[in-house]
Design a protein around this motif. Structure first.
Motif, PDB file in Angstrom:
ATOM      1  N   ASP A 173      -9.447  14.222   4.237  1.00  0.00           N
ATOM      2  CA  ASP A 173     -10.728  13.951   3.717  1.00  0.00           C
ATOM      3  C   ASP A 173     -10.355  13.106   2.252  1.00  0.00           C
ATOM      4  N   CYS A 174      -9.052  12.853   1.677  1.00  0.00           N
ATOM      5  CA  CYS A 174      -8.612  11.930   0.861  1.00  0.00           C
ATOM      6  C   CYS A 174      -7.311  11.473   0.827  1.00  0.00           C
ATOM      7  N   TYR A 175      -6.898  10.184   0.274  1.00  0.00           N
ATOM      8  CA  TYR A 175      -5.787   9.941  -0.176  1.00  0.00           C
ATOM      9  C   TYR A 175      -5.456   9.720  -1.419  1.00  0.00           C
ATOM     10  N   LYS A 176      -4.162   9.697  -1.749  1.00  0.00           N
ATOM     11  CA  LYS A 176      -3.760   9.173  -3.176  1.00  0.00           C
ATOM     12  C   LYS A 176      -3.002   8.020  -3.181  1.00  0.00           C
ATOM     13  N   ILE A 177      -3.508   7.091  -4.398  1.00  0.00           N
ATOM     14  CA  ILE A 177      -2.741   5.934  -4.366  1.00  0.00           C
ATOM     15  C   ILE A 177      -2.620   5.556  -6.049  1.00  0.00           C
ATOM     16  N   ALA A 178      -1.358   4.999  -6.215  1.00  0.00           N
ATOM     17  CA  ALA A 178      -1.329   4.711  -7.724  1.00  0.00           C
ATOM     18  C   ALA A 178      -2.032   3.296  -8.057  1.00  0.00           C
ATOM     19  N   ALA A 179      -2.601   3.306  -9.261  1.00  0.00           N
ATOM     20  CA  ALA A 179      -3.005   2.016  -9.732  1.00  0.00           C
ATOM     21  C   ALA A 179      -1.915   1.424 -10.352  1.00  0.00           C
ATOM     22  N   MET A 180      -1.275   0.470  -9.610  1.00  0.00           N
ATOM     23  CA  MET A 180      -0.037  -0.375 -10.284  1.00  0.00           C
ATOM     24  C   MET A 180      -0.113  -1.659  -9.493  1.00  0.00           C
ATOM     25  N   ALA A 181       0.817  -2.678 -10.173  1.00  0.00           N
ATOM     26  CA  ALA A 181       0.369  -3.829  -9.657  1.00  0.00           C
ATOM     27  C   ALA A 181       1.375  -3.992  -8.385  1.00  0.00           C
ATOM     28  N   ASP A 182       1.397  -4.946  -7.640  1.00  0.00           N
ATOM     29  CA  ASP A 182       2.221  -5.303  -6.438  1.00  0.00           C
ATOM     30  C   ASP A 182       3.508  -5.383  -6.901  1.00  0.00           C
ATOM     31  N   ILE A 183       4.464  -4.938  -6.199  1.00  0.00           N
ATOM     32  CA  ILE A 183       6.036  -5.103  -6.255  1.00  0.00           C
ATOM     33  C   ILE A 183       6.509  -6.442  -5.657  1.00  0.00           C
ATOM     34  N   ASP A 184       7.277  -7.076  -6.306  1.00  0.00           N
ATOM     35  CA  ASP A 184       7.785  -8.349  -5.874  1.00  0.00           C
ATOM     36  C   ASP A 184       9.000  -7.953  -5.044  1.00  0.00           C
ATOM     37  N   LEU A 185       8.919  -8.269  -3.831  1.00  0.00           N
ATOM     38  CA  LEU A 185       9.735  -7.693  -2.826  1.00  0.00           C
ATOM     39  C   LEU A 185      10.973  -8.755  -2.466  1.00  0.00           C
ATOM     40  N   ASP A 186      10.936  -9.768  -2.893  1.00  0.00           N
ATOM     41  CA  ASP A 186      11.819 -10.799  -2.818  1.00  0.00           C
ATOM     42  C   ASP A 186      12.983 -10.658  -3.628  1.00  0.00           C
ATOM     43  N   SER A 187      13.085 -10.110  -4.539  1.00  0.00           N
ATOM     44  CA  SER A 187      13.920 -10.129  -5.830  1.00  0.00           C
ATOM     45  C   SER A 187      14.931  -8.960  -5.600  1.00  0.00           C
ATOM     46  N   ILE A 218       0.811  -1.261   0.125  1.00  0.00           N
ATOM     47  CA  ILE A 218      -0.049  -0.127  -0.139  1.00  0.00           C
ATOM     48  C   ILE A 218       0.637   1.051  -0.061  1.00  0.00           C
ATOM     49  N   ILE A 219       2.086   1.207   0.793  1.00  0.00           N
ATOM     50  CA  ILE A 219       2.868   2.653   1.040  1.00  0.00           C
ATOM     51  C   ILE A 219       3.522   2.665  -0.355  1.00  0.00           C
ATOM     52  N   ILE A 220       3.906   1.366  -0.878  1.00  0.00           N
ATOM     53  CA  ILE A 220       4.754   1.779  -2.358  1.00  0.00           C
ATOM     54  C   ILE A 220       3.853   2.526  -3.105  1.00  0.00           C
ATOM     55  N   LYS A 221       2.432   2.076  -3.385  1.00  0.00           N
ATOM     56  CA  LYS A 221       1.712   2.773  -4.144  1.00  0.00           C
ATOM     57  C   LYS A 221       1.240   4.179  -3.872  1.00  0.00           C
TER      58      LYS A 221
END
Ligand code: G16
Length: 544
Positions: free
Chosen positions: A151-165, A69-72
């Motif tokens: 009253d609002c927050y911003k979030i990018a519509a992007m795929a989850d990131i592979d955290l393990d590589s 969530i924080i990445i986005k």
């Protein structure tokens, strides 16, 4: 990359405590709860467009989901780069180091420290500023203020990131770098301590060690540094695999919770050295064969012997301790004629002193010690410090401690915690104590004559900011002290802490059991505060 603006409503409980916002996982999982707090942090910061944010956590339950969530949100809010620990893991000292090394704008550290983990347990988040340390109060107050009007927050519509590589990828305008969480930290430790000497002392069997990672984040750090780099026998690091629920235990390095280690250290054929760290790796407990070193003593002993460690060979500019920490380190500072600062509880209060070069080493009774190498307390640093001391002095832990007491006297110390007390009752106890303060000085309770009774306020010597209501102090003519405080890290009701200390100069009496030696003060604390009477409890939840 598409940016979505999501409508939200404020939650009224997002005021950060001693170390960030700590709540139950279920609280964080409410719609928009984490997002609101993260957006409130971003909204109260300026000029970070295109800059770098470090991100990682202690690996507890909800860590990975929160990181995605924080990445986005970081991407949507305009950060230029994210540096993230592989698997979403970073201990606070490692995160602090990465912020400093990469001259990042700041960092978000996901941790509830020593609190238990799992779907029904705790989670936490804190923001660290560009010096690598926890955000000072003026920031946390602004986060809270923003959270109350959001009253609002911003979030990018992007795929989850592979955290393990491990590696770098560009996603839209944001660069995302996944780093090994241990490598940079281990390099820094090598630059502070005498690794060849440690290798020799451990390899030759002079030091046999046991490190309890408590199924928390220090597992990978300790395995790499203690076993792979310094040659401790495989298996010297116990409970080394980080688990989302810490194996169902409290990852709290004290005698109550690190029982497996304590049993080994007080058992037959005990190792020379034992230590444990907490959920996120910034706390430490130090033990030797058949001895437990209180955090306050550990701080004082480190300060007194720092010149034996390569990085501190030139001496210390000064030291600091949190107010409830025992006065043992003050005696060291007085002897070596260096300044000693008394700050409120919370590592954030050391940041300005460290930045200004006023102090080199600092610590707290709550199992935290650190130095100017980062701006967080640092569990493994403390462990390596002690190992380096043992190797240099060629003395077991018990001898180092006893020699210190002989030279400086012993500050016999204990903390009694009453956890999950109803907030009304706890506040009533503090109010009751507060109302008694003006009349206490001069009163005698057998040989204990009250010298002063006040509520601790702190004025930061660098930026002059003032922090009020930082704990009730009752000091006695004979140097003893009782301190009462409400914890700022609990997540259920209130936790009342009583800190007790008595100075013993007579070497014949240095080996006393702390609880027995403090019995009169423990009774006196009850007379003054009425905690047992008002809570109906017969004993503290935890004694450390
Ligand atoms: C945090 C703070 C410490 C503080 C400790 C206990 O540590 O960083 O400075 O001493 O909480 O605070 P309290 O007495 O208010 O519960 P950690 O290890 O929990 O992040």
């Amino acid at each position: 990359m598409q940016i979505e603006t999501i409508t939200t409503h404020p939650y009224d409980d997002q005021n950060p405590g001693t170390s960030g916002l700590r709540k139950k996982v279920k609280t964080f999982q409410q719609p928009g709860y984490l997002e609101n707090f993260v957006q409130s942090i971003f909204d109260s910061l300026n000029d970070f467009a295109g800059k770098t944010l470090v991100l990682g956590g202690d690996g507890r339950y909800f860590n990975r989901a929160a990181i995605q969530i924080i990445i986005k949100m970081a991407a949507a809010n305009g950060f230029g780069e994210l540096i993230i620990g592989q698997g979403g893991l970073l201990s606070p000292p490692a995160a602090s180091h990465l912020i400093r090394k990469n001259q990042a704008f700041g960092g978000l550290v996901l941790s509830a420290s020593h609190n238990p983990g799992g779907p029904d347990e705790d989670f936490g988040i804190k923001y660290n500023v560009a010096n690598g340390g926890p955000a000072p109060e003026k920031y946390t107050a602004a986060f809270y203020q923003c959270s109350q009007a959001i009253d609002c927050y911003k979030i990018a519509a992007m795929a989850d990131i592979d955290l393990d590589s491990i590696g770098t990828q560009q996603v839209g305008d944001i660069k995302i770098t996944i780093v090994d969480p241990v490598t940079d930290y281990a390099e820094m430790m090598q630059s502070i301590f005498d690794f060849p000497l440690l290798k020799q002392s451990i390899g030759s069997g002079y030091i046999r060690l046991c490190f309890d990672a408590m199924h928390a984040i220090t597992g990978p750090y300790a395995k790499r540094i203690l076993e792979d780099m310094l040659g401790a026998k495989p298996g010297s690091v116990i409970n080394a695999e980080p688990l989302e629920d810490f194996g169902g235990h409290h990852p709290d390095p004290n005698l109550a919770h690190a029982q497996e280690l304590a049993a080994k250290m007080f058992g037959p054929d005990a190792p020379t050295f034992g230590a444990a760290s907490d959920g996120d790796g910034d706390r430490n407990m130090i033990m030797g064969s058949h001895i437990f070193v209180t955090p306050s003593d550990s701080l004082a002993i480190m300060a007194a012997n720092a010149h034996l460690i390569p990085a501190y060979a030139k001496g210390l500019s000064g030291v600091a301790r949190s107010m409830p920490t025992s006065q043992a380190v003050d005696r060291v500072a007085a002897k070596y004629a260096i300044p000693c600062y008394e700050t409120p509880t919370g590592w954030k209060f050391f940041g300005n002193l460290l930045d200004a070069g006023k102090i080199t080493i600092c610590g707290e009774e709550s199992f935290g010690t650190g130095s100017d190498h980062v701006r967080e307390k640092d569990g493994l640093w403390a462990v390596l410090f002690w190992l380096n001391l043992i190797a240099r002095k060629r003395q077991p832990v018990a001898d180092i401690v006893h020699d210190h007491w002989l030279k400086f006297g012993r500050d016999i110390y204990s903390r009694h915690d009453y956890e999950a007390v109803s907030s009304d009752i706890a506040n009533g106890i503090i109010e009751h104590l507060r109302s008694r303060l003006p009349t206490l000085a001069g009163q005698a309770f057998d040989e204990y004559i009250i010298k002063y009774a006040d509520e601790f306020s702190y004025q930061d010597p660098i930026d002059n900011s003032i922090s009020h209501n930082q704990g009730i102090r009752i000091g006695f003519e004979n140097g003893s002290r009782i301190v009462f405080r409400l914890s700022g890290t609990g997540t259920v009701g209130a936790t009342l802490r009583i800190y007790l200390e008595r100075f013993e100069v007579d070497a014949e009496k240095h080996d006393q059991d702390a609880q027995a030696a403090l019995a009169d003060l423990i009774d006196l604390a009850e007379q003054l505060s009425e905690i047992k009477k008002r809570t109906g409890r017969t004993e503290p939840t935890v004694i450390t």
